[in-house]
Design a protein around this motif. Structure first.
Motif, PDB file in Angstrom:
ATOM      1  N   GLU A  51      -6.862  -1.006  -4.785  1.00 19.50           N
ATOM      2  CA  GLU A  51      -6.511  -1.996  -5.812  1.00 19.50           C
ATOM      3  C   GLU A  51      -5.549  -3.035  -5.224  1.00 19.50           C
ATOM      4  OE1 GLU A  51      -5.085  -2.095 -10.476  1.00 19.50           O
ATOM      5  OE2 GLU A  51      -5.647  -0.182  -9.571  1.00 19.50           O
ATOM      6  N   VAL A  52      -5.770  -4.287  -5.560  1.00 22.46           N
ATOM      7  CA  VAL A  52      -5.010  -5.409  -5.005  1.00 22.46           C
ATOM      8  C   VAL A  52      -3.906  -5.828  -5.963  1.00 22.46           C
ATOM      9  CG1 VAL A  52      -5.158  -7.830  -4.261  1.00 22.46           C
ATOM     10  CG2 VAL A  52      -6.997  -6.228  -3.705  1.00 22.46           C
ATOM     11  N   CYS A  79      -0.785  -1.837   2.189  1.00 23.84           N
ATOM     12  CA  CYS A  79      -1.260  -2.574   3.360  1.00 23.84           C
ATOM     13  C   CYS A  79      -1.311  -4.050   2.970  1.00 23.84           C
ATOM     14  CB  CYS A  79      -2.642  -2.073   3.774  1.00 23.84           C
ATOM     15  SG  CYS A  79      -3.300  -2.898   5.228  1.00 23.84           S
ATOM     16  N   THR A  80      -0.858  -4.914   3.859  1.00 22.03           N
ATOM     17  CA  THR A  80      -0.869  -6.348   3.578  1.00 22.03           C
ATOM     18  C   THR A  80      -2.284  -6.910   3.574  1.00 22.03           C
ATOM     19  OG1 THR A  80       0.034  -8.500   4.193  1.00 22.03           O
ATOM     20  CG2 THR A  80      -0.587  -7.030   5.999  1.00 22.03           C
ATOM     21  N   VAL A 104      -0.975  -7.367  -1.406  1.00 21.36           N
ATOM     22  CA  VAL A 104      -1.072  -6.050  -0.792  1.00 21.36           C
ATOM     23  C   VAL A 104      -2.191  -5.263  -1.449  1.00 21.36           C
ATOM     24  CG1 VAL A 104       1.354  -5.911  -0.068  1.00 21.36           C
ATOM     25  CG2 VAL A 104       0.704  -5.142  -2.351  1.00 21.36           C
ATOM     26  N   VAL A 105      -2.600  -4.185  -0.791  1.00 23.03           N
ATOM     27  CA  VAL A 105      -3.620  -3.297  -1.328  1.00 23.03           C
ATOM     28  C   VAL A 105      -3.084  -1.871  -1.254  1.00 23.03           C
ATOM     29  CG1 VAL A 105      -4.834  -3.084   0.888  1.00 23.03           C
ATOM     30  CG2 VAL A 105      -6.066  -2.684  -1.245  1.00 23.03           C
ATOM     31  N   SER A 106      -3.386  -1.081  -2.267  1.00 23.01           N
ATOM     32  CA  SER A 106      -2.940   0.307  -2.316  1.00 23.01           C
ATOM     33  C   SER A 106      -3.755   1.144  -1.338  1.00 23.01           C
ATOM     34  CB  SER A 106      -3.093   0.859  -3.728  1.00 23.01           C
ATOM     35  OG  SER A 106      -2.780   2.236  -3.746  1.00 23.01           O
ATOM     36  N   ILE A 162      -3.446  -6.429 -10.134  1.00 17.46           N
ATOM     37  CA  ILE A 162      -4.252  -7.407 -10.870  1.00 17.46           C
ATOM     38  C   ILE A 162      -5.193  -6.744 -11.869  1.00 17.46           C
ATOM     39  CG2 ILE A 162      -5.984  -9.231 -10.611  1.00 17.46           C
ATOM     40  CD1 ILE A 162      -4.750  -9.675  -7.765  1.00 17.46           C
ATOM     41  N   ASP A 163      -5.981  -5.772 -11.431  1.00 15.82           N
ATOM     42  CA  ASP A 163      -6.994  -5.172 -12.303  1.00 15.82           C
ATOM     43  C   ASP A 163      -6.399  -4.355 -13.446  1.00 15.82           C
ATOM     44  OD1 ASP A 163      -9.022  -6.332 -10.854  1.00 15.82           O
ATOM     45  OD2 ASP A 163      -9.366  -4.565  -9.606  1.00 15.82           O
TER      46      ASP A 163
END
Length: 111
Positions: free
Chosen positions: A51-52, A87-88, A25-27, A73-74
């Motif tokens: 961010e993922v 969001c997927t 997902v992503v923010s 991840i980051d």
């Protein structure tokens, strides 16, 4: 104590969760510490827009909403988020992938 916003009469948990365990997902927005993230100041940015991360668990809040624990991840932060904040990246429609062009290939490398 502040009132908890219940987003009118929405009962999100009446339907299955929007995301699955392990889904990328992503923010969709910047997420700041509301005081529930230990070791960080209130108001400090925990997650940046775009961010993922990966869904690591799914819980509920107020017997009304799903809360997705997402490992980013980051930053390395694990943050609880609502579906409307995410969001997927795993189930994008074909027309969205077509618009991403070369960036769609980069998404495949994140697996």
């Amino acid at each position: 104590m502040a009132d908890i916003a219940r987003d009118d009469d929405e009962l999100e948990i009446a339907a299955p969760p929007r995301f699955r365990m392990g889904e990328r997902v992503v923010s969709r927005s910047v997420i700041r510490n509301d005081g529930t993230y230990n070791g960080r100041d209130v108001g400090e940015v925990l997650v940046h827009k775009g961010e993922v991360g990966f869904v690591t668990s799914i819980g509920t809040f107020l017997q009304q909403f799903y809360i997705y624990a997402v490992e980013f991840i980051d930053s390395g932060h694990r943050v609880g988020m609502r579906a409307k904040e995410l969001c997927t990246l795993d189930h994008l429609p074909d027309e969205v992938l077509a618009q991403l062009g070369d960036k769609a290939a980069l998404l495949q490398r994140l697996r």
